[in-house]
Design an enzyme around this catalytic site. Sequence first.
Site, PDB file in Angstrom:
ATOM      1  N   GLY A  49       0.847  -1.185   0.000  1.00  0.00           N
ATOM      2  CA  GLY A  49       0.000   0.000   0.000  1.00  0.00           C
ATOM      3  C   GLY A  49       0.882   1.234   0.000  1.00  0.00           C
ATOM      4  O   GLY A  49       2.024   1.181   0.471  1.00  0.00           O
ATOM      5  N   GLN A  54       2.849   9.805   1.568  1.00  0.00           N
ATOM      6  CA  GLN A  54       4.140   9.110   1.560  1.00  0.00           C
ATOM      7  C   GLN A  54       4.985   9.470   0.344  1.00  0.00           C
ATOM      8  O   GLN A  54       6.163   9.120   0.279  1.00  0.00           O
ATOM      9  CB  GLN A  54       3.938   7.595   1.593  1.00  0.00           C
ATOM     10  CG  GLN A  54       3.234   7.118   2.857  1.00  0.00           C
ATOM     11  CD  GLN A  54       3.170   5.605   2.877  1.00  0.00           C
ATOM     12  OE1 GLN A  54       2.244   5.022   2.346  1.00  0.00           O
ATOM     13  NE2 GLN A  54       4.158   4.965   3.480  1.00  0.00           N
ATOM     14  N   CYS A 102       6.251  -0.075   7.224  1.00  0.00           N
ATOM     15  CA  CYS A 102       5.780   1.107   6.496  1.00  0.00           C
ATOM     16  C   CYS A 102       6.894   1.611   5.591  1.00  0.00           C
ATOM     17  O   CYS A 102       8.045   1.692   6.019  1.00  0.00           O
ATOM     18  CB  CYS A 102       5.384   2.185   7.498  1.00  0.00           C
ATOM     19  SG  CYS A 102       4.747   3.677   6.721  1.00  0.00           S
ATOM     20  N   LEU A 103       6.552   1.937   4.350  1.00  0.00           N
ATOM     21  CA  LEU A 103       7.557   2.422   3.398  1.00  0.00           C
ATOM     22  C   LEU A 103       8.150   3.765   3.825  1.00  0.00           C
ATOM     23  O   LEU A 103       9.185   4.177   3.318  1.00  0.00           O
ATOM     24  CB  LEU A 103       6.958   2.539   1.990  1.00  0.00           C
ATOM     25  CG  LEU A 103       6.494   1.231   1.345  1.00  0.00           C
ATOM     26  CD1 LEU A 103       5.979   1.478  -0.066  1.00  0.00           C
ATOM     27  CD2 LEU A 103       7.621   0.202   1.319  1.00  0.00           C
ATOM     28  N   HIS A 144      -4.278   0.850   7.701  1.00  0.00           N
ATOM     29  CA  HIS A 144      -2.937   1.455   7.721  1.00  0.00           C
ATOM     30  C   HIS A 144      -2.881   2.654   6.755  1.00  0.00           C
ATOM     31  O   HIS A 144      -2.388   3.722   7.108  1.00  0.00           O
ATOM     32  CB  HIS A 144      -1.905   0.377   7.340  1.00  0.00           C
ATOM     33  CG  HIS A 144      -0.482   0.863   7.292  1.00  0.00           C
ATOM     34  ND1 HIS A 144       0.495   0.372   8.131  1.00  0.00           N
ATOM     35  CD2 HIS A 144       0.140   1.786   6.501  1.00  0.00           C
ATOM     36  CE1 HIS A 144       1.647   0.980   7.858  1.00  0.00           C
ATOM     37  NE2 HIS A 144       1.457   1.837   6.862  1.00  0.00           N
ATOM     38  N   GLU A 145      -3.415   2.457   5.534  1.00  0.00           N
ATOM     39  CA  GLU A 145      -3.341   3.524   4.525  1.00  0.00           C
ATOM     40  C   GLU A 145      -4.269   4.693   4.879  1.00  0.00           C
ATOM     41  O   GLU A 145      -3.899   5.856   4.695  1.00  0.00           O
ATOM     42  CB  GLU A 145      -3.680   2.982   3.133  1.00  0.00           C
ATOM     43  CG  GLU A 145      -2.726   1.894   2.624  1.00  0.00           C
ATOM     44  CD  GLU A 145      -1.255   2.245   2.774  1.00  0.00           C
ATOM     45  OE1 GLU A 145      -0.882   3.422   2.648  1.00  0.00           O
ATOM     46  OE2 GLU A 145      -0.466   1.315   3.037  1.00  0.00           O
ATOM     47  N   HIS A 148      -2.729   6.994   7.275  1.00  0.00           N
ATOM     48  CA  HIS A 148      -1.773   7.951   6.681  1.00  0.00           C
ATOM     49  C   HIS A 148      -2.473   9.240   6.267  1.00  0.00           C
ATOM     50  O   HIS A 148      -1.883  10.319   6.308  1.00  0.00           O
ATOM     51  CB  HIS A 148      -1.111   7.343   5.436  1.00  0.00           C
ATOM     52  CG  HIS A 148       0.106   6.524   5.746  1.00  0.00           C
ATOM     53  ND1 HIS A 148       1.190   7.016   6.436  1.00  0.00           N
ATOM     54  CD2 HIS A 148       0.415   5.239   5.446  1.00  0.00           C
ATOM     55  CE1 HIS A 148       2.114   6.070   6.550  1.00  0.00           C
ATOM     56  NE2 HIS A 148       1.663   4.974   5.961  1.00  0.00           N
TER      57      HIS A 148
HETATM   58 ZN    ZN Z   1       2.678   3.207   5.863  1.00  0.00          ZN
END
Ligand code: ZN
Length: 172
Positions: A49, A54, A102-103, A144-145, A148
Amino acid sequence: MRVLPRSYLGDPVLRAPAKSVSLSFIRSAKFRRLIGEMFHTMRRAEGVGLAAPQVGLSVRLAVIEVRPTKHRPGLAALPKTVIVNPRIVRQSKNTMNDWEGCLSFPGVRGAVPRSEWIEVEYHDETGRRLRNTLRGFPARVFQHEIDHLEGLIYIDRMPDLKTLSLIKPRIR
Ligand code: ZN
């Protein structure tokens, strides 16, 4: 295709509530290009995701795609999904604990409790308003997304930071 520059923990864009996306933007060529670049950036980073903050854009947009991998062969696949202006309508009180990474915070993971199921409303990439119920890992990725887009990172959801772990670096 262009790999978008990513934002990392400490960047204020990750802590700001993102702005709604207008329907006219969804219909633009610029939007279609951005979606393509976000999927490309996510795949390159081996993520499941990626939310717009991000990649430095404070708008309520995320892309999701789950494919079983060598390391996680048991994952249920989730096809390419674009979520715009999502809203969690209902969610289970029951939570499940599982590992998340997480990226925007690479090299680290932690155990995060998430609702077992959620009912979510969002626009897809054509501007259509959808309502879906998700369970298990896909429900976790959506939560999670969507976090963000509110300026939240998974560590904010961890009741116990003691599970925060470094992913063992691969020796090359
Ligand atoms: Zn993340």
